[in-house]
Structures are given as C-alpha cells and as structure tokens.
Design a protein around this motif. Structure first.
Motif, PDB file in Angstrom:
ATOM      1  N   CYS A 273       0.651  -1.342  -0.242  1.00  0.00           N
ATOM      2  CA  CYS A 273      -0.273  -0.476  -0.329  1.00  0.00           C
ATOM      3  C   CYS A 273       1.022   1.221   0.208  1.00  0.00           C
ATOM      4  O   CYS A 273       0.467   2.059   0.237  1.00  0.00           O
ATOM      5  CB  CYS A 273      -1.033  -0.063   1.021  1.00  0.00           C
ATOM      6  N   ASP A 274       2.113   0.795  -0.353  1.00  0.00           N
ATOM      7  CA  ASP A 274       3.004   1.993   0.436  1.00  0.00           C
ATOM      8  C   ASP A 274       3.884   1.946  -0.695  1.00  0.00           C
ATOM      9  O   ASP A 274       5.741   1.464  -0.141  1.00  0.00           O
ATOM     10  CB  ASP A 274       3.283   2.646   1.378  1.00  0.00           C
ATOM     11  N   PRO A 275       3.687   1.774  -2.185  1.00  0.00           N
ATOM     12  CA  PRO A 275       4.809   0.937  -2.852  1.00  0.00           C
ATOM     13  C   PRO A 275       6.909   1.911  -2.837  1.00  0.00           C
ATOM     14  O   PRO A 275       6.079   2.002  -3.152  1.00  0.00           O
ATOM     15  CB  PRO A 275       4.356   0.685  -3.892  1.00  0.00           C
ATOM     16  N   ASN A 276       7.582   0.867  -3.687  1.00  0.00           N
ATOM     17  CA  ASN A 276       8.257   2.020  -3.961  1.00  0.00           C
ATOM     18  C   ASN A 276       8.761   1.538  -5.502  1.00  0.00           C
ATOM     19  O   ASN A 276       9.228   2.279  -5.805  1.00  0.00           O
ATOM     20  CB  ASN A 276       9.889   0.633  -3.342  1.00  0.00           C
ATOM     21  N   ILE A 303       4.480  -3.030  -6.565  1.00  0.00           N
ATOM     22  CA  ILE A 303       4.051  -2.063  -7.038  1.00  0.00           C
ATOM     23  C   ILE A 303       2.202  -1.892  -6.044  1.00  0.00           C
ATOM     24  O   ILE A 303       1.977  -3.413  -4.999  1.00  0.00           O
ATOM     25  CB  ILE A 303       3.710  -2.458  -8.512  1.00  0.00           C
ATOM     26  N   CYS A 304       1.385  -0.847  -6.163  1.00  0.00           N
ATOM     27  CA  CYS A 304       0.468  -0.858  -5.441  1.00  0.00           C
ATOM     28  C   CYS A 304      -0.590  -1.290  -6.877  1.00  0.00           C
ATOM     29  O   CYS A 304      -0.756  -0.470  -7.226  1.00  0.00           O
ATOM     30  CB  CYS A 304       0.379   0.314  -5.307  1.00  0.00           C
ATOM     31  N   ILE A 306      -4.073  -0.738  -5.971  1.00  0.00           N
ATOM     32  CA  ILE A 306      -5.658  -0.613  -5.870  1.00  0.00           C
ATOM     33  C   ILE A 306      -5.372   1.269  -6.004  1.00  0.00           C
ATOM     34  O   ILE A 306      -4.065   1.411  -5.813  1.00  0.00           O
ATOM     35  CB  ILE A 306      -5.889  -1.627  -4.672  1.00  0.00           C
ATOM     36  N   ASP A 307      -6.403   1.907  -5.878  1.00  0.00           N
ATOM     37  CA  ASP A 307      -6.045   3.457  -5.719  1.00  0.00           C
ATOM     38  C   ASP A 307      -5.301   3.453  -3.893  1.00  0.00           C
ATOM     39  O   ASP A 307      -6.282   2.715  -2.745  1.00  0.00           O
ATOM     40  CB  ASP A 307      -7.390   3.350  -5.684  1.00  0.00           C
ATOM     41  N   ALA A 308      -4.839   3.891  -3.983  1.00  0.00           N
ATOM     42  CA  ALA A 308      -3.188   3.718  -2.259  1.00  0.00           C
ATOM     43  C   ALA A 308      -4.869   4.828  -1.654  1.00  0.00           C
ATOM     44  O   ALA A 308      -4.067   5.092  -0.737  1.00  0.00           O
ATOM     45  CB  ALA A 308      -2.367   4.036  -2.691  1.00  0.00           C
ATOM     46  N   SER A 309      -5.149   5.686  -2.329  1.00  0.00           N
ATOM     47  CA  SER A 309      -5.191   6.652  -1.463  1.00  0.00           C
ATOM     48  C   SER A 309      -6.963   6.676  -0.547  1.00  0.00           C
ATOM     49  O   SER A 309      -7.346   6.887   0.884  1.00  0.00           O
ATOM     50  CB  SER A 309      -5.829   7.377  -2.334  1.00  0.00           C
ATOM     51  N   MET A 310      -6.976   4.735  -1.002  1.00  0.00           N
ATOM     52  CA  MET A 310      -8.197   4.641   0.114  1.00  0.00           C
ATOM     53  C   MET A 310      -7.878   4.360   1.740  1.00  0.00           C
ATOM     54  O   MET A 310      -6.310   3.848   1.751  1.00  0.00           O
ATOM     55  CB  MET A 310      -8.700   3.221  -0.562  1.00  0.00           C
ATOM     56  N   ASP A 311      -8.799   4.501   2.672  1.00  0.00           N
ATOM     57  CA  ASP A 311      -8.658   4.194   3.865  1.00  0.00           C
ATOM     58  C   ASP A 311      -8.123   2.728   3.575  1.00  0.00           C
ATOM     59  O   ASP A 311      -8.063   2.114   3.251  1.00  0.00           O
ATOM     60  CB  ASP A 311      -8.989   4.387   4.448  1.00  0.00           C
ATOM     61  N   ARG A 312      -7.653   2.179   5.497  1.00  0.00           N
ATOM     62  CA  ARG A 312      -7.469   1.262   5.489  1.00  0.00           C
ATOM     63  C   ARG A 312      -8.042   0.009   5.899  1.00  0.00           C
ATOM     64  O   ARG A 312      -7.959  -1.120   4.811  1.00  0.00           O
ATOM     65  CB  ARG A 312      -6.595   0.996   7.036  1.00  0.00           C
ATOM     66  N   THR A 328      -0.460  -6.793   5.181  1.00  0.00           N
ATOM     67  CA  THR A 328       0.401  -7.137   6.034  1.00  0.00           C
ATOM     68  C   THR A 328       0.995  -5.693   6.357  1.00  0.00           C
ATOM     69  O   THR A 328       2.178  -5.963   6.560  1.00  0.00           O
ATOM     70  CB  THR A 328       0.734  -8.510   6.984  1.00  0.00           C
ATOM     71  N   CYS A 329       1.722  -4.719   4.744  1.00  0.00           N
ATOM     72  CA  CYS A 329       2.149  -4.038   4.588  1.00  0.00           C
ATOM     73  C   CYS A 329       2.354  -3.788   5.352  1.00  0.00           C
ATOM     74  O   CYS A 329       1.373  -2.890   6.388  1.00  0.00           O
ATOM     75  CB  CYS A 329       2.019  -3.235   3.304  1.00  0.00           C
TER      76      CYS A 329
END
Ligand SMILES: C[S@@+](CC[C@H](N)C(=O)[O-])C[C@H]1O[C@@H](n2cnc3c(N)ncnc32)[C@H](O)[C@@H]1O
Length: 336
Positions: A273-276, A303-304, A306-312, A328-329
């Motif tokens: 969810c916080d990809p490099n 990579i991410c 999904i839309d990383a701006s979504m909440d957890r 479990t990132c």
C-alpha cells in the motif's frame, strides 16, 4: 460441464515457457525488454543490458520481484509488452486493436470495425484477426457489455491467438490463479458457451475445428482465474490536453481505461500500500516499471494494485475480495 481439453500447439514458445517454470532465484527474463526502440534493419542488434530485477520466492507472498543492485528513485527498471491485450468495448473504434494506442484520424484504418495505429500493429494482429474475423462475436460482446465484463474479452483474444498458432494454450499457466468459488465458476459458464459457439458456427478448416471442439470449460476458467489476478487496467498517461479531458469525462462514466492487458514479469510483482515501484503506460499498452524511491540491492520491489488513497479498511476489503490476501504491509500494520 465438458471434459474436453484444448489441444495444445507445440510451438517453440511453448517449450520456452515450459522450461522456464519457476526456479528459486532464477531470473525470469524472456518476455520483457529494457528498451522499446526498434533497431534499424542494417545494424547488428545491440544486446540490451538485463534489467536489475529477478523473480524469487518471498517469505510469505509466493514469488516476488527483487532488485539485483541498488536502484535510484525514478529509474526505469524495465519495459514489458503485453502477452494478451484487449481494448475496452467503449474505446474499440478509437484505440489500436493491437497496442491500444489512441488512433489519430490519419492512422492506418483499413478494417471496417477495428482500427490500427500503424502497419506494424496491423501486421502483428494478422494471425489472431484471421481467426477472430471468421466468427460472429455479437452475442459474446453483448454478454460482456451487458454484464460489465472485460476479462472474457482477453480470453477471446487469447483463444484466437492459440487457434491461429501464434501462441500456446499453456502460455499463462505459470501465472498464479485466483481461487474460484463454485458460484464464480458457474457464472463463467455462459461466457464459455458463447465463446465456443461463436467458433463452432464459423467455418474453419478441419484441423482448427478439432481444436475448437476440444476446448474445455476448465481451460476457460483456468485462464480467467489467472487473468483475474494478473490483468492490468491500462490508463495511458501521455497524450494531448483534449485526450486528458476525454479520459477524465470517461472515468466519470466509469470507463477511463483504454483496455486491459496481461504481462509476464509485471505479474510477479507483489502488492504494497506504500509501494517502491509503479507501473505506467505512456501512450500504448507497453508498460514501464519505474522505481518510486531508492531501493537497496536484494530489496523486494512492490507495486500498488489498488487506489492507494483509500483508507485502510477499504484497501483491506479490496485486496481480500479481489486478490485473496490479507495485506500486512507496514502501512496497513501502522493503521494508516
Ligand atoms: C499478481 S500475483 C503476484 C505474484 C505472486 N506472488 C506469484 O507467486 O505469482 C498476486 C498474488 O500474490 C500474492 N500477494 C501479492 N501481494 C501480496 C501481499 N502484500 N501479501 C500477501 N500476498 C500477496 C497474492 O496471493 C496475490 O493474489
């Protein structure tokens, strides 16, 4: 349910992919390149440097892609050409039927129903188009349109590629399949029946007819199970200001993508969810994998999905329902 199996075409690519079945620490490098640039005909091709990545087993997420050296933020890791691609039904007249590049008015467009951006793409599409063009796809396409389905279109393209002899039926077998519930499998039945009957009604030589008659529902669902996990929705970043406006308008109508595609190496990237790393498309379905920050040698590249701006909670739900895993990132663990 049918017990038939799809006859396998024994082509060189089949043996290549068979012998390339995953080995621990073995780099997987046959279906991607580090450069898209075409070589002039009269020059000896220069061997491109191998990309600084390799596929290895991770501790808990199956196979993953790892850096083989230190990588700097913004670096292009590698490019990748699709194994299979298909335009969105709403863009079928406006993007290249092969590479999904937007077709300009001046582009080559000799076919009444589909367009190509160049003679090269038209040439590359000739084999599967020779099969596809013989069948009537109205019912199959209507089924996809009315159910809002995009993945059966990729199976249709793949089936045409296999029947034309351009690729082998087990090309995608190396990719991880999604777990399908009995309900999901029974929902796929209609698509399979329509695909098969489109081929059966068309007139093909005996050899191809035998292949079509042997098409198995299991093969169809197996391909869909892999596509479900590995297909990328292509949204091109490049283009004119008018294209961006059109894309914005289309995404409001939930159809921002020019199409969907499946790749080999990009399919081994795991999610964070916080990809490099991120995957981008500039003007066609040719993908570029770029480092988002500095990466150390041996670090996994993620990579991410999904839309990383979504909440957890929303991210967890998407990943669990769409990809079948509990994320479990570090970001999810921190509650962000
Ligand atoms: C596109 S595949 C990635 C490659 C895959 N690991 C393999 O071995 O082929 C996506 C699948 O990898 C696994 N995966 C990806 N990211 C993960 C993560 N952050 N945690 C756990 N599993 C993950 C899940 O099973 C997911 O459905």
């Amino acid at each position: 349910m049918s017990n038939w199996t799809l006859l396998r075409h024994s082509r060189c690519c089949l043996s290549r992919f068979k012998t390339q079945r995953f080995q621990k620490n073995a780099p997987l490098g046959s279906s991607f390149s580090t450069s898209d640039e075409a070589q002039p005909d009269n020059e000896i091709p220069v061997q491109a440097a191998p990309p600084p990545v390799q596929v290895q087993l991770t501790e808990s997420s199956g196979r993953g892609v790892f850096a083989t050296r230190r990588i700097s933020a913004g670096e292009l890791l590698h490019t990748a050409k699709p194994l299979v691609s298909y335009p969105s039904l709403s863009t079928i007249q406006s993007v290249c039927y092969f590479c999904l590049k937007k077709v300009k008015n001046s582009a080559v467009d000799r076919s009444p129903s589909v367009a190509f951006c160049s003679e090269k793409c038209e040439e590359q599409a000739k084999s599967f188009l020779g099969v596809e063009g013989k069948a009537d796809w109205v019912d199959f396409n209507d089924y996809c349109r009315s159910h809002g389905l995009k993945y059966p279109l990729l199976v249709k393209r793949f089936a045409c590629m296999v029947l034309s002899g351009a690729t082998s039926a087990d090309l995608l077998d190396i990719l991880q399949p999604a777990m399908l519930s009995p309900r999901m499998i029974s929902e796929m039945e209609e698509g399979f029946d329509l695909l098969k009957s489109a081929f059966e009604v068309a007139k093909f030589p005996d050899e191809k007819m035998a292949c079509i008659l042997s098409m198995a529902e299991q093969w169809y669902t197996g391909i869909l199970a892999r596509i479900r996990i590995s297909a990328f929705r292509i949204e091109c970043a490049g283009g004119l200001y008018e294209d961006l406006l059109q894309a914005a308008a289309a995404s409001v109508e939930a159809e921002g993508a020019v199409g969907n595609a499946v790749y080999m190496l990009p399919s081994f990237y795991n999610h964070d969810c916080d990809p490099n790393t991120h995957i981008i498309w500039i003007e066609s379905a040719d993908a570029k994998l770029m480092a988002l920050r500095d990466v150390e040698e041996g670090e996994e590249l993620r990579i991410c999905y999904i839309d990383a701006s979504m909440d957890r909670d929303a991210r967890q739900t998407f990943l669990s329902q769409g990809f079948g895993f509990h994320c479990t990132c570090l970001r999810c663990m921190s509650g962000d």
